[in-house]
Design a protein around this motif. Structure first.
Motif, PDB file in Angstrom:
ATOM      1  N   TRP A   1      25.116   7.722 -12.980  1.00 48.88           N
ATOM      2  CA  TRP A   1      26.533   7.859 -12.693  1.00 48.88           C
ATOM      3  C   TRP A   1      27.289   8.269 -13.939  1.00 48.88           C
ATOM      4  CZ3 TRP A   1      31.651   6.970 -12.881  1.00 48.88           C
ATOM      5  CH2 TRP A   1      32.380   7.072 -11.689  1.00 48.88           C
TER       6      TRP A   1
ATOM      7  N   LEU B   1      39.230   2.465 -13.662  1.00 44.02           N
ATOM      8  CA  LEU B   1      37.789   2.621 -13.486  1.00 44.02           C
ATOM      9  C   LEU B   1      37.021   1.699 -14.431  1.00 44.02           C
ATOM     10  CD1 LEU B   1      35.498   4.072 -12.075  1.00 44.02           C
ATOM     11  CD2 LEU B   1      35.694   5.934 -13.749  1.00 44.02           C
TER      12      LEU B   1
ATOM     13  N   THR C   1      40.763   1.006  -5.373  1.00 46.65           N
ATOM     14  CA  THR C   1      40.250   2.319  -4.980  1.00 46.65           C
ATOM     15  C   THR C   1      39.065   2.717  -5.840  1.00 46.65           C
ATOM     16  OG1 THR C   1      42.470   2.986  -4.267  1.00 46.65           O
ATOM     17  CG2 THR C   1      40.868   4.740  -4.665  1.00 46.65           C
ATOM     18  N   ALA C   2      39.143   2.420  -7.154  1.00 49.51           N
ATOM     19  CA  ALA C   2      38.018   2.723  -8.038  1.00 49.51           C
ATOM     20  C   ALA C   2      36.785   1.911  -7.645  1.00 49.51           C
ATOM     21  CB  ALA C   2      38.416   2.446  -9.484  1.00 49.51           C
TER      22      ALA C   2
ATOM     23  N   GLY D   1      35.080   3.476  -4.644  1.00 52.55           N
ATOM     24  CA  GLY D   1      34.260   4.625  -4.986  1.00 52.55           C
ATOM     25  C   GLY D   1      32.926   4.223  -5.584  1.00 52.55           C
TER      26      GLY D   1
ATOM     27  N   GLN E   1      30.702   2.799  -2.747  1.00 46.99           N
ATOM     28  CA  GLN E   1      30.207   3.850  -1.847  1.00 46.99           C
ATOM     29  C   GLN E   1      29.155   4.726  -2.520  1.00 46.99           C
ATOM     30  OE1 GLN E   1      34.105   5.460  -0.922  1.00 46.99           O
ATOM     31  NE2 GLN E   1      34.037   4.614   1.146  1.00 46.99           N
ATOM     32  N   ASP E   2      29.248   4.887  -3.835  1.00 50.34           N
ATOM     33  CA  ASP E   2      28.261   5.688  -4.555  1.00 50.34           C
ATOM     34  C   ASP E   2      26.989   4.912  -4.858  1.00 50.34           C
ATOM     35  OD1 ASP E   2      29.867   7.866  -4.532  1.00 50.34           O
ATOM     36  OD2 ASP E   2      30.529   7.719  -6.605  1.00 50.34           O
TER      37      ASP E   2
ATOM     38  N   ALA F   1      39.275   1.467   2.049  1.00 57.31           N
ATOM     39  CA  ALA F   1      38.361   2.603   1.919  1.00 57.31           C
ATOM     40  C   ALA F   1      37.013   2.310   2.573  1.00 57.31           C
ATOM     41  CB  ALA F   1      38.169   2.941   0.440  1.00 57.31           C
TER      42      ALA F   1
END
Length: 899
Positions: free
Chosen positions: A651, A747, A784-785, A788, A791-792, A826
C-alpha cells in the motif's frame, strides 16, 4: 619458547599485533610484580583503542589479545569480572575464550567459582559469552549459578540440531530445566519453540519435543515439569512469556487425576491468566464439573471469575457450561442464575442475549426473591434486549435517567516555554552528557536548549568551552585519529551534536564540514529523511561556525516545547544580530522561519516590527509572514495496480509526494530545506527503511501540521504494513503541533488506528483525542480514510474496532461516533460485505447508546434485515434501535423484532 630478554615488552608487542594465542605463554614467565606493572601499560593501550568498531577485524584482534593479557594480570575476581565484562572488551564471537581459560588455569577452584558467579550476574555478558562462564563453572566444581542470565545464556548456547542429545549429555540439565520455570522472562529459544530452523526433521528438535522426549526416557522428571508449568502459569505475566509453558503443559497431556490435584492453580489461571491460559484452565475445570468432581462452591467461584472477563469466547464457553449443569441439576439454579445475570452488563450484546435466554430457560426453578434480583440485574441490559427482559420478568424496567450527555476529552496540552540556555559551563556540560553519553535520545526541548547553550558559550570563550567538555568527549570515537570519518558517521541528532563538538576540537576537516553543509538529502528515495536532512544540515552549519563571531547564538531555538518560535521573539533576535553587524546563518534562519506562526495578530505585528529592522533577514521575515498559506506538499494516492509476484501489493507504494506546489517559496532557502518548499519535478518519493524514533523531527515543522504529516506518512504506512513497532511514535507530537488537519493528517491517524500493535494504536488514539479536545479534529475525514484502508484490505476491522473502543472508553463517545459514522457509511454502502463489520457496529452502537445520538445511517437497515444471528446482523439491529428516538414506537417495535 620465550626468546626476548624482556617478556613484558614482548607480550605488549604481541598484544598490539593482535596475536592472542601467544599471550598465555608469555604471561607464565611473569611474576606478580611484573604483571602489576604490565597492567598499567595494558590500560593505556585500552584507552588508545576506545572508539574503535567491532567490524574492524584488526581492531577486534587487538582487543581480544588485550582482554586475555588483562585477565592474566588481574589478581581479584571482582576486578577480573569488571575487565572481562566491559563493553569495550566484549568478544561475542568467543575467539579469545580458550586463551582466557588457559591463563586462569592456575587459579584456585573457589576463585574460579567466584569469578563465574560474578559474570553470571551480568546479563549482557553471559547472554553472549555463556561458553566462557560455563567453562569456569565446570573447572571450579562448585555450584551452578542460579541467575536468570545464566539460565537464559544456557538456552541460547544449545543448537536446535540434535537438541535432545545435547540436553541428555549436559551435566546440569536437570537443575537448569527446573530453573526454566522460575524465570520472569522466557528466553528467546523457548518462546520460539515451534520454529524449525532446519529443513530436515531428522536433525532437528524443538525444545518442546526435546523435553517431552527426555521425560519419556526418564532423564527428566515428569512431575517436576508439570508442576513447573502450572506454577509458572499461575504466577502470570505477558502472554509472550507464558506461551512456551502452556504449550509444554499441553504436550505433556496431564491426566485428569494429575490436574485434579491442582484445581486451585487452575482456578487462579482461569481468573487472572491471559486468554489462552484461562481457556486451557477453563476446559480442564469443565471436565471436572461435568464429571461431578468440582464442588458447587468452586463452580460458583470459577463462574464468577470467568463471566467477569471481557473475552467473549471465555464468557460464551462458561455460559454453555452452566447451561449443561443447569440441565443436569436444575436444583442449583438459585445459586448459578445470579452469576449468569452478571453477564447482562457485558460489553457484547450477543453475550447479553445468551445470558438472558439461559436465565429465561430456568427462571421457573427459582423463588420470588431470586427472581426479583434477576429482574434488577436486567437493568444492565442494552436497549436492544430490554423489551425482552420486560416480557420475561413481567415488570417494567426503570427508565434511564434523562440527563444531558457530557463528552469527556483530555485537557488541552498547555504550551511550555523553554528555559533559557545554561548560564555556567558546569551546567552546560551536565546538559551535554545525555547527548554524548546517553543511550536514549534526550527530549527535543533539552536537545535544543543544549545546542543553543553550546553555541552561546563557544562565542564567549571557545577555549574554555573546549577545556570544560574535554573530559566528557575524551573517549569518543572521533578523538581517535586512526578511525576514518565521513558525514555518515555523524548522522543522527545525537551524533550531529558530536560533529559540532568534534569541530570544536578540530577533529573534522573543512572538506567534511563543507560536504555536510552541501548535502541536500540523506537518502533521495526516502521521505522520512527529508526532515532529517534539514536537521543534519543545520548541525553541520553549527560545526562550521561554532566559536566564530558569525554565530553568537541561534535564532531558531524554540520558544515553546512544541518547537514553535514566537514571532516577536524572532524579531528581537534579528535586531540583536543587526546591532552586531551580522546576518543569521542560512540553515539556522531557514529553520526559524519554518517554526514561526504566520497567522494571527501577533504575526501581523511582528511583520511591522521586522520591516523596521532594515536588514535582509528582516525583509525576508516580512515576506514570509505575509504568505500565511500552509506548506502542504502535494500528495497523491495512486489507484491499486497489479499485485506483485508474491501476491501482495504494498500500500505504501501508492503514495506519491511531489513536494510543495509553491515554487516561489524556494527563494533564500538553503540546501536540504528546499525539499520542504519546492516541487520535486514530479519525481515520486517512497520509503521503506526501518522505523527509528526521532523525536526531533516534528520540531522541523511545528506550525505546519499537515506538511509534517505528509512527510512522515509514507514511513508510517510502511511501518504498519510491515508490522513494525513504533511506527506511530510521532502522532502525539503531531497532535500538539499547529495548523490545519488535512488529508495526510487524517490518513496518518487512520493508519495508526489500524496498527497491528496495541501500543501503537494507543498513540493514535491519544492523538485523536487531543485533536478533538483542541477542536482540530475532522472526524469525518478520519472515518473516510479508515473506510478506504478497510476496503483495500490494509486495515483489519478488529484492530480499528479495538482502537475506537479504547477511545470511547475514555468517555469520548460522541467523538468516536463521529468517526465511526463516516466509516460505516462507506462500508454499509459497499457492494462487497466486509468481514469484521460486526465489531465496528458493536462499538458504534455502544457510542450511540451512551451519547444518545440520533438520525439515520444509509444501508444499516439492509444489514439488519438480512436475518440470522451473525454479529453484523445483531449489532446492526442494535445500532438501528439506538439511533431511533427512545420514545418512538418504532424503537419498541424494532426491539421486539430483533429477538
Amino acid at each position: 619458547m620465550i626468546t626476548s630478554r624482556n617478556p613484558s615488552k614482548q607480550l605488549l608487542k604481541n598484544v598490539r599485533a593482535g596475536r592472542t594465542a601467544d599471550v598465555p605463554a608469555l604471561l607464565k614467565v611473569l611474576d606478580a610484580t611484573e604483571r602489576k606493572a604490565l597492567l598499567i601499560e595494558l590500560k593505556a593501550v585500552r584507552a588508545e583503542l576506545r572508539g574503535g568498531t567491532r567490524w574492524d577485524g584488526a581492531w577486534r584482534r587487538v582487543v581480544q589479545a588485550l582482554r586475555v593479557a588483562g585477565v592474566g594480570c588481574q589478581t581479584g575476581a571482582a576486578a577480573t569480572a569488571t575487565w572481562l565484562a566491559a563493553r569495550d572488551m566484549e568478544d561475542w564471537g568467543g575467539e579469545s575464550h580458550a586463551a582466557t581459560v588457559e591463563v586462569l588455569a592456575d587459579r584456585a577452584p573457589a576463585w574460579l567459582g567466584n569469578l563465574a558467579q560474578r559474570l553470571a550476574d551480568r546479563r549482557g555478558f553471559v547472554e553472549f559469552e555463556f561458553g566462557l562462564v560455563q567453562e569456569l563453572v565446570l573447572r571450579s566444581g562448585g555450584e551452578v549459578p542460579a541467575t536468570d542470565a545464566y539460565v537464559a545464556g544456557w538456552t541460547g548456547s544449545l543448537d536446535h540440531a540434535n537438541l535432545a542429545e545435547q540436553l541428555r549429555a549436559h551435566p546440569h540439565t536437570r537443575l537448569l530445566v527446573r530453573r526454566l520455570f522460575e524465570l520472569t522472562e522466557t528466553p528467546g529459544p523457548l518462546s520460539r519453540n515451534t520454529a524449525r530452523w532446519d529443513v530436515e526433521p531428522a536433525t532437528h528438535t524443538s525444545w518442546l519435543e526435546a523435553l517431552d522426549l527426555l521425560t519419556t526416557e526418564g532423564v527428566l522428571d515428569r512431575r517436576d515439569l508439570l508442576e513447573g508449568c502450572l506454577a509458572r502459569l499461575v504466577r502470570g505475566g505477558r502472554p509472550h512469556d507464558l506461551r512456551f509453558h502452556l504449550a509444554l503443559l499441553q504436550r505433556l497431556a496431564p491426566t485428569q487425576e494429575e490436574l485434579q490435584a491442582h484445581t486451585a492453580d487452575l482456578l487462579g489461571m482461569a481468573a487472572d491468566g491471559p486468554s489462552t491460559v484461562a481457556g486451557y484452565a477453563q476446559e480442564a475445570l469443565a471436565v471436572q464439573v461435568l464429571a461431578g468432581e468440582l464442588p458447587d462452591s468452586l463452580l460458583a467461584e470459577m463462574s464468577g471469575a470467568l463471566l467477569f472477563r471481557t473475552e467473549k469466547k471465555l464468557v460464551r464457553a462458561q455460559l454453555t457450561l452452566l447451561g449443561k449443569v443447569l440441565k443436569q441439576r436444575p436444583t442449583v439454579a438459585p445459586e448459578l442464575l445470579p452469576l449468569v445475570a452478571e453477564a447482562f452488563g457485558h460489553a457484547d450484546s450477543n453475550v447479553q442475549l445468551r445470558a438472558l435466554k439461559l436465565v429465561g430457560a430456568h427462571l421457573n426453578a427459582v423463588d420470588e426473591a431470586v427472581r426479583e434480583g434477576l429482574a434488577g440485574s436486567a437493568e444492565l441490559l442494552s436497549a436492544v434486549h430490554r423489551p425482552s427482559a420486560v416480557e420475561l420478568f413481567g415488570t417494567t424496567l426503570s427508565a434511564e435517567p434523562d440527563l444531558p450527555y457530557e463528552e469527556f476529552l483530555p485537557p488541552v496540552p498547555e504550551r511550555r516555554r523553554l528555559a533559557p540556555a545554561a548560564d555556567t559551563l558546569p551546567e552546560l556540560v551536565e546538559e551535554l552528557v545525555p547527548l554524548v553519553k546517553g543511550r536514549r535520545q534526550p527530549a527535543p526541548e533539552d536537545f535544543e536548549r543544549a545546542l543553543d547553550g553550546l553555541v552561546r558559550y563557544a562565542a564567549q570563550d571557545r577555549e574554555a568551552l573546549a577545556e570544560g567538555v574535554r573530559g566528557l568527549v575524551a573517549d569518543s570515537w572521533w578523538m581517535n585519529e586512526s578511525i576514518p570519518r565521513s558525514t555518515a558517521y555523524f548522522q543522527g541528532s545525537a551524533r550531529g551534536v558530536e560533529a559540532v563538538l568534534a569541530a570544536l576540537f578540530g577533529k573534522v576537516t573543512k572538506e567534511l564540514i563543507d560536504a555536510g553543509r552541501a548535502r541536500q538529502h540523506l537518502h533521495p528515495d526516502c521521505t522520512r529523511h527529508v526532515l532529517e536532512a534539514a536537521l543534519e544540515q543545520r548541525l553541520w552549519e553549527l560545526a562550521d561556525l561554532i566559536g566564530t563571531p558569525a554565530l553568537p547564538f541561534l535564532v531558531a531555538t524554540p520558544t515553546w516545547h512544541t518547537g514553535a518560535v514566537d514571532a516577536a521573539e524572532l524579531v528581537e533576535r534579528l535586531r540583536r544580530y543587526r546591532d552586531a553587524g551580522l546576518e543569521p546563518a542560512p540553515a539556522d534562519f531557514a529553520q526559524a522561519l519554518l517554526r514561526v506562526r504566520r497567522t494571527g495578530p501577533e504575526a501581523a505585528e511582528a511583520a511591522r516590527a521586522a520591516a523596521d529592522l532594515g536588514t535582509a533577514a528582516g525583509d525576508r521575515l516580512v515576506e514570509w509572514l505575509a504568505d500565511a498559506a500552509p506548506l502542504d506538499p502535494v500528495m497523491q494516492i495512486k489507484p491499486p495496480v497489479e499485485k506483485r509476484a508474491n501476491g501482495y501489493l504494498y500500500w505504501s507504494e501508492r503514495i506519491d509526494l511531489t513536494g510543495c506546489a509553491r515554487p516561489g517559496l524556494r527563494q533564500d532557502f538553503p540546501g536540504a530545506f528546499r525539499w520542504l518548499v519546492q516541487p520535486f519535478d514530479g519525481q515520486p518519493v517512497s520509503c521503506r527503511l526501518w522505523v527509528h524514533e526521532r523525536d526531533h523531527l516534528p520540531l522541523v515543522l511545528p506550525v505546519d501540521r499537515e506538511a509534517l504529516a505528509t512527510w512522515l506518512l509514507p514511513r508510517l504506512v510502511a511501518g504498519v504494513e510491515w508490522g513494525e513497532r513504533g511506527a506511530t511514535w510521532w502522532l502525539p507530537a503531531f497532535a500538539e503541533a499547529e495548523g490545519e488537519l488535512g488529508a495526510a493528517g487524517a490518513l496518518a491517524l487512520a493508519c495508526g488506528m489500524a496498527s497491528p500493535h496495541a501500543a501503537d494504536r494507543l498513540s493514535a488514539v491519544d492523538a485523536l483525542l487531543v485533536l478533538a479536545a483542541r477542536r482540530d479534529l475532522d472526524a469525518a475525514a478520519v472515518g473516510t480514510a479508515l473506510a478506504g484502508l478497510v476496503q483495500d484490505g490494509f486495515a483489519k476491522p478488529n484492530r480499528v474496532a479495538d482502537a475506537t473502543r479504547t477511545a470511547a472508553a475514555t468517555g469520548a463517545f460522541a467523538t468516536v461516533w463521529s468517526v465511526l459514522a463516516a466509516l460505516l457509511l462507506a462500508l454499509l454502502e459497499a457492494e462487497r460485505s466486509v468481514r469484521g463489520l460486526g465489531d465496528l457496529l458493536a462499538v458504534a452502537a455502544e457510542c450511540v447508546e451512551q451519547c444518545r445520538a440520533g438520525g439515520a445511517l444509509a444501508g444499516l437497515d439492509r444489514v439488519a434485515a438480512r436475518g440470522g444471528s451473525s454479529q453484523a446482523v445483531v449489532q446492526a439491529k442494535r445500532l438501528l434501535i439506538a439511533l431511533a428516538q427512545r420514545t418512538d414506537q418504532t424503537a419498541t417495535q424494532l426491539a421486539k423484532n430483533s429477538q
